[in-house]
Design a protein around this motif. Structure first.
Motif, PDB file in Angstrom:
ATOM      1  N   ASP A 190      27.785 100.307  61.177  1.00 21.31           N
ATOM      2  CA  ASP A 190      28.677 100.332  62.340  1.00 21.31           C
ATOM      3  C   ASP A 190      29.089 101.764  62.653  1.00 21.31           C
ATOM      4  O   ASP A 190      29.296 102.128  63.795  1.00 21.31           O
ATOM      5  N   TYR A 425      37.493  94.626  61.899  1.00 21.37           N
ATOM      6  CA  TYR A 425      36.481  95.684  61.797  1.00 21.37           C
ATOM      7  C   TYR A 425      37.183  97.024  61.680  1.00 21.37           C
ATOM      8  O   TYR A 425      38.317  97.179  62.175  1.00 21.37           O
ATOM      9  N   ARG A 428      39.476  98.929  64.374  1.00 20.45           N
ATOM     10  CA  ARG A 428      39.829  97.929  65.393  1.00 20.45           C
ATOM     11  C   ARG A 428      41.057  97.160  64.923  1.00 20.45           C
ATOM     12  O   ARG A 428      41.358  97.123  63.725  1.00 20.45           O
ATOM     13  N   LEU A 431      41.111  91.009  63.473  1.00 24.26           N
ATOM     14  CA  LEU A 431      40.510  89.948  64.290  1.00 24.26           C
ATOM     15  C   LEU A 431      41.022  88.572  63.836  1.00 24.26           C
ATOM     16  O   LEU A 431      41.415  87.745  64.648  1.00 24.26           O
ATOM     17  N   SER A 450      36.534  81.086  72.619  1.00 31.91           N
ATOM     18  CA  SER A 450      36.195  81.909  73.781  1.00 31.91           C
ATOM     19  C   SER A 450      35.399  83.131  73.326  1.00 31.91           C
ATOM     20  O   SER A 450      35.345  83.440  72.124  1.00 31.91           O
ATOM     21  N   SER A 451      34.819  83.837  74.284  1.00 35.44           N
ATOM     22  CA  SER A 451      34.018  85.013  73.957  1.00 35.44           C
ATOM     23  C   SER A 451      34.892  86.069  73.289  1.00 35.44           C
ATOM     24  O   SER A 451      35.990  86.364  73.756  1.00 35.44           O
ATOM     25  N   GLY A 452      34.402  86.591  72.171  1.00 39.92           N
ATOM     26  CA  GLY A 452      35.154  87.629  71.466  1.00 39.92           C
ATOM     27  C   GLY A 452      36.175  87.084  70.499  1.00 39.92           C
ATOM     28  O   GLY A 452      36.916  87.848  69.881  1.00 39.92           O
ATOM     29  N   SER A 453      36.216  85.731  70.353  1.00 35.68           N
ATOM     30  CA  SER A 453      37.225  85.157  69.448  1.00 35.68           C
ATOM     31  C   SER A 453      36.838  85.342  67.979  1.00 35.68           C
ATOM     32  O   SER A 453      37.681  85.190  67.097  1.00 35.68           O
ATOM     33  N   GLY A 454      35.563  85.658  67.729  1.00 39.05           N
ATOM     34  CA  GLY A 454      35.152  85.948  66.342  1.00 39.05           C
ATOM     35  C   GLY A 454      34.205  84.932  65.735  1.00 39.05           C
ATOM     36  O   GLY A 454      34.064  84.875  64.507  1.00 39.05           O
ATOM     37  N   LYS A 455      33.503  84.166  66.574  1.00 39.91           N
ATOM     38  CA  LYS A 455      32.594  83.129  66.038  1.00 39.91           C
ATOM     39  C   LYS A 455      31.465  83.767  65.211  1.00 39.91           C
ATOM     40  O   LYS A 455      31.191  83.350  64.083  1.00 39.91           O
ATOM     41  N   SER A 456      30.819  84.772  65.795  1.00 40.08           N
ATOM     42  CA  SER A 456      29.710  85.420  65.073  1.00 40.08           C
ATOM     43  C   SER A 456      30.218  86.125  63.824  1.00 40.08           C
ATOM     44  O   SER A 456      29.513  86.217  62.816  1.00 40.08           O
ATOM     45  N   THR A 457      31.455  86.610  63.894  1.00 36.77           N
ATOM     46  CA  THR A 457      32.017  87.285  62.724  1.00 36.77           C
ATOM     47  C   THR A 457      32.164  86.303  61.560  1.00 36.77           C
ATOM     48  O   THR A 457      31.975  86.678  60.399  1.00 36.77           O
ATOM     49  N   TYR A 466      30.195  91.375  55.555  1.00 32.86           N
ATOM     50  CA  TYR A 466      31.497  92.038  55.444  1.00 32.86           C
ATOM     51  C   TYR A 466      32.332  91.208  54.465  1.00 32.86           C
ATOM     52  O   TYR A 466      32.068  90.012  54.282  1.00 32.86           O
ATOM     53  N   GLN A 497      22.093  85.676  67.618  1.00 29.78           N
ATOM     54  CA  GLN A 497      22.265  85.591  69.073  1.00 29.78           C
ATOM     55  C   GLN A 497      21.080  86.188  69.803  1.00 29.78           C
ATOM     56  O   GLN A 497      20.583  85.640  70.765  1.00 29.78           O
ATOM     57  N   HIS A 614      28.301  78.502  72.368  1.00 28.39           N
ATOM     58  CA  HIS A 614      29.106  78.561  73.570  1.00 28.39           C
ATOM     59  C   HIS A 614      28.895  77.301  74.381  1.00 28.39           C
ATOM     60  O   HIS A 614      29.816  76.767  74.973  1.00 28.39           O
TER      61      HIS A 614
HETATM   62  N1  LIG Z   1      30.312  95.590  64.229  1.00 30.10           N
HETATM   63  C1  LIG Z   1      31.447  95.541  64.890  1.00 30.10           C
HETATM   64  N2  LIG Z   1      32.307  96.568  64.829  1.00 30.10           N
HETATM   65  C2  LIG Z   1      33.482  96.529  65.478  1.00 30.10           C
HETATM   66  N3  LIG Z   1      33.883  95.479  66.226  1.00 30.10           N
HETATM   67  C3  LIG Z   1      33.072  94.418  66.319  1.00 30.10           C
HETATM   68  C4  LIG Z   1      31.807  94.391  65.662  1.00 30.10           C
HETATM   69  N4  LIG Z   1      31.202  93.219  65.940  1.00 30.10           N
HETATM   70  C5  LIG Z   1      32.056  92.545  66.735  1.00 30.10           C
HETATM   71  N5  LIG Z   1      33.167  93.260  66.962  1.00 30.10           N
HETATM   72  C6  LIG Z   1      34.342  92.849  67.756  1.00 30.10           C
HETATM   73  O1  LIG Z   1      34.914  91.720  67.125  1.00 30.10           O
HETATM   74  C7  LIG Z   1      35.298  90.758  68.083  1.00 30.10           C
HETATM   75  C8  LIG Z   1      34.623  89.409  67.772  1.00 30.10           C
HETATM   76  O2  LIG Z   1      33.227  89.564  67.935  1.00 30.10           O
HETATM   77  P1  LIG Z   1      32.248  88.334  67.721  1.00 30.10           P
HETATM   78  O3  LIG Z   1      30.873  88.781  68.037  1.00 30.10           O
HETATM   79  O4  LIG Z   1      32.484  87.738  66.396  1.00 30.10           O
HETATM   80  O5  LIG Z   1      32.773  87.349  68.843  1.00 30.10           O
HETATM   81  P2  LIG Z   1      32.121  86.012  69.383  1.00 30.10           P
HETATM   82  O6  LIG Z   1      33.218  85.000  69.415  1.00 30.10           O
HETATM   83  O7  LIG Z   1      30.911  85.652  68.612  1.00 30.10           O
HETATM   84  O8  LIG Z   1      31.752  86.470  70.840  1.00 30.10           O
HETATM   85  P3  LIG Z   1      30.615  85.896  71.818  1.00 30.10           P
HETATM   86  O9  LIG Z   1      30.847  84.456  71.966  1.00 30.10           O
HETATM   87  O10 LIG Z   1      30.853  86.641  73.073  1.00 30.10           O
HETATM   88  O11 LIG Z   1      29.330  86.207  71.169  1.00 30.10           O
HETATM   89  C9  LIG Z   1      34.934  91.317  69.432  1.00 30.10           C
HETATM   90  O12 LIG Z   1      36.112  91.847  70.003  1.00 30.10           O
HETATM   91  C10 LIG Z   1      33.949  92.420  69.137  1.00 30.10           C
HETATM   92  O13 LIG Z   1      34.103  93.473  70.035  1.00 30.10           O
END
Ligand SMILES: Nc1ncnc2c1ncn2[C@@H]1O[C@H](COP(=O)(O)OP(=O)(O)OP(=O)(O)O)[C@@H](O)[C@H]1O
Length: 667
Positions: A190, A425, A428, A431, A450-457, A466, A497, A614
């Motif tokens: 990162d 992160y 940042r 989360l 919702s988008s950006g809520s952290g699902k992929s995290t 992590y 994704q 989604h």
């Molecule tokens: N490697 C990273 N470094 C810093 N911030 C990150 C990183 N990856 C994701 N983020 C931030 O963490 C938050 C959650 O990201 P994440 O991809 O988990 O969301 P999401 O719910 O899967 O979004 P989407 O549905 O749009 O894919 C977002 O605000 C994103 O900007």
């Protein structure tokens, strides 16, 4: 003055055999001097001005001050050559041979001059004349050619040994650093840009390798020549050495000052080159996007900015180098003039012969040349130290999450539990504040939000890319941190994704995820492709499974790439599946077929599945849906349960999507 220019011409004509930096001293330094102070002054002023303007370079400058050359770095660089010490020692032995021949030349020349002088004045009797060196060479030309050939062979052998030793060191360094980079945790990637890392691997490794091979050999040659010619100067005339004693401290002082400057500029240069490489790599690998957004001019400007940074540093580097070699030129010629002046006095007093003065002058030129070459060696060594400090940083960096080690567990008997997990992160805002939910074994759990809520995290945390900052992730009660990360990941099939394919065949892409690719049968590959509904389009390609997919799969459609990525996840028969928007790029009918196949697969096995989606229509059949909102789990239950909650987040999400994606919900 004519003898002086003759000697300098003599030296120029020997450039091929004198170390490269000495060539620069005698051939180029006068030109630097001729360009005059005006150029130097204006370059200095312009560069200073520009440096002030380039804030990036300016801020980085401070950090270079901290990175002082240390013996530790030097020891570390030299230790790289350890495995090839015999090759290097052999090269140095050949150096001994060639240098001896090289050093004897002025002595022979001086002797020939004296013999010629004595014969001319008829001071010798006939017997003495028969001992003349010139006559000996005339009568034994083979001996002369033999000595010269021996010198030439020794030079060739030295260069071969040193060149190959250098390449071996570069290879080792590149492999070690690449291995260390591959082992780093995601937080490292990162922060660090890939283009920069590639630049370190290519350019910096080359510089370090050179500094312990060819540069070492050039340095050793210069040292030998310097010591040898110094000794022979003392042997030829002790009285004449007084002149040399005055000049040496000036030369050594110049070394110290400009060597330090050189190291500073080298570090800055490497940083700037790495930055330019980073921009070029990133933009060229996304050239389609650049073309679509008509951003060519913008990208050229961005790259030009980086190149301008390099130009500014290069000007300062050139100035430092120029001043250094100019100083050597000045002190060198001053010393030579003094030798000639003092020497001619000694000749007139009968204390020195013409031959001795000639030999002394040549030895003085040789030692000045070798001192200059040693400055070149010093500069290259400083460059090597500069380049090595970043490489060693990469090589020695210990990842926060190890690659291996711990309990070897790759299945789930009961459940994966997220227990009060908090995470953010680097650089940042946090989360997740408190995430708690279970992923039951053998069931499908969907994570929505919702988008950006952290699902992929959540998927990243499950893969242990992590670590949570607080709380725990438990697999059947065992902390994920106690498991062997590689073993754990090996049993998880992941479809991200954005499906990432490598520029090889479809077959190789499918078996890429397997730990033992050679054991994957053709039937396994086809079966995985059938399950992901990829077999049907693959068989339509003329080369079928041997079709090359282009860089990042550029010759395939988004849906095709995704289906190959799914096949890759399935071929390993993983115990756990993570599908992050895995079906988002498929059209409705392909998605339906993949779903049927996955459902069949789930019915027949005990796989634990986490779907991050989604498109809520795709998770109707999930056993459990976890809704993530504002850093915690807001709702959890089956589709039917969640849709019933009045004003529920899930219900609102579904309503929003029904409005926007009506056609997707039809099947
Ligand atoms: N490697 C990273 N470094 C810093 N911030 C990150 C990183 N990856 C994701 N983020 C931030 O963490 C938050 C959650 O990201 P994440 O991809 O988990 O969301 P999401 O719910 O899967 O979004 P989407 O549905 O749009 O894919 C977002 O605000 C994103 O900007």
């Amino acid at each position: 003055m004519s003898l002086l220019s003759h000697i300098s011409r003599l030296c120029c004509s020997r450039c091929s055999s004198i170390p490269s930096s000495s060539t620069r001293l005698f051939c180029y330094a006068p030109q630097i001097g001729r360009t005059g102070g005006g150029f130097l002054r204006s370059t200095l002023i312009k560069s200073k001005q520009a440096f002030r303007n380039v804030s990036v370079v300016e801020t980085k400058r401070e950090s270079y001050k901290l990175k002082n050359a240390s013996w530790k770095d030097l020891k570390a660089i030299l230790s790289l050559a350890g495995p090839y010490k015999w090759r290097i020692l052999l090269g140095i032995s050949f150096l001994g041979v060639s240098s001896t021949i090289f050093l004897l030349t002025p002595r022979v020349l001086g002797k020939l001059i004296d013999e010629w002088d004595e014969t001319k004045q008829d001071k010798m009797d006939q017997t003495d004349k028969s001992l003349l060196l010139a006559r000996y060479f005339k009568e034994n030309p083979v001996a002369l050619v033999g000595v010269l050939m021996l010198g030439a062979l020794a030079i060739a052998a030295r260069i071969y040994c040193m060149h190959t030793a250098g390449q071996l060191v570069i290879n080792d360094l590149r492999k070690t650093v690449f291995n260390s980079v591959l082992r780093q945790d995601m937080a490292f990637f990162d922060k660090n840009k890939v283009g920069e890392i590639v630049s370190r691997l290519s350019t910096d490794a080359l510089i370090v390798g050179y500094s312990v091979s060819m540069n070492l050999s050039d340095g050793a040659r210069a040292l030998l020549t310097c010591l040898g010619s110094g000794g022979l100067m003392v042997y030829t005339s002790l009285a004449m050495c007084k002149v040399i004693v005055v000049v040496v401290p000036v030369i050594v002082g110049t070394f110290a000052v400009f060597g330090k400057l050189q190291r500073k500029y080298t570090l800055m240069m490497q940083e700037a080159v790495a930055g330019a490489n980073q921009v070029a790599t990133e933009r060229l690998s996304s050239v389609r996007t650049v073309r679509m957004l008509v951003a060519e001019k913008k990208e050229l400007a961005a790259y030009s900015d980086k190149i301008n940074e390099i130009w500014l540093i290069s000007k300062m580097e050139g100035l430092a180098k120029g001043c250094m070699f100019g100083s050597f030129q000045f002190t060198g010629y001053l010393a030579l003039s003094s030798i000639l002046f003092y020497g001619s006095n000694l000749i007139s007093q009968g204390l020195l012969t013409y031959g001795e003065l000639s030999s002394f002058c040549l030895y003085a030129v040789l030692s000045a040349g070798s001192l200059s070459a040693m400055s070149g060696f010093y500069l290259e060594l400083m460059k090597g130290l500069g380049a090595s400090s970043r490489l060693f940083e990469l090589k020695d960096r210990e990842p926060k999450i190890p690659l291996e080690g711990g309990i070897q567990k790759g299945n789930v008997q009961e459940a994966i539990r997220f227990e009060h997990v908090a995470f953010g992160y680097a650089d940042r805002d946090p989360l997740f504040h408190n995430i708690s939910f279970d992923v039951p074994a053998g069931k499908i759990t969907a994570v929505v939000g919702s988008s950006g809520s952290g699902k992929s995290t959540i998927a990243s945390l499950l893969l242990r890319l992590y670590d949570p900052t607080n709380g725990r992730i438990l697999v059947d009660g065992v902390d994920l941190k106690d498991l062997d990360p590689s073993y754990w990941r090996r049993h998880i099939g992941t479809v991200g994704q954005e499906p990432v394919l490598f520029s090889t065949t479809i077959r190789d892409n499918i078996i890429y995820g397997s730990t033992e690719p050679e054991k994957v049968s053709e039937a396994d590959i086809v079966s995985a492709a059938e399950q992901s509904n990829a077999d049907e389009f693959i068989m339509r390609f003329p080369q079928k499974y041997d079709t090359k997919v282009g860089e990042h799969g550029s010759t395939l459609s988004g849906g095709q790439k995704q289906r190959i990525a799914i096949a890759r996840a399935l071929v390993n028969k993983p115990n756990i599946l993570i599908m992050d928007e895995a079906t988002s790029a498929l059209d409705a009918s392909s998605e339906y077929l993949v779903r049927i196949a996955l459902n069949k697969l789930l019915a027949n096995s005990k796989q634990t599945v986490m779907i991050i989606a989604h498109r809520l229509s795709t998770i109707k059949h999930a056993d459990q849906i976890v809704v993530v909102d504002k850093g915690s789990v807001a709702e959890c239950g089956s589709y039917e349960e969640l849709i019933q909650i009045p004003d529920g987040i899930f219900r609102k999400l579904v309503e929003k999507q029904t409005f926007g994606f009506k056609d997707q919900d039809s099947y």
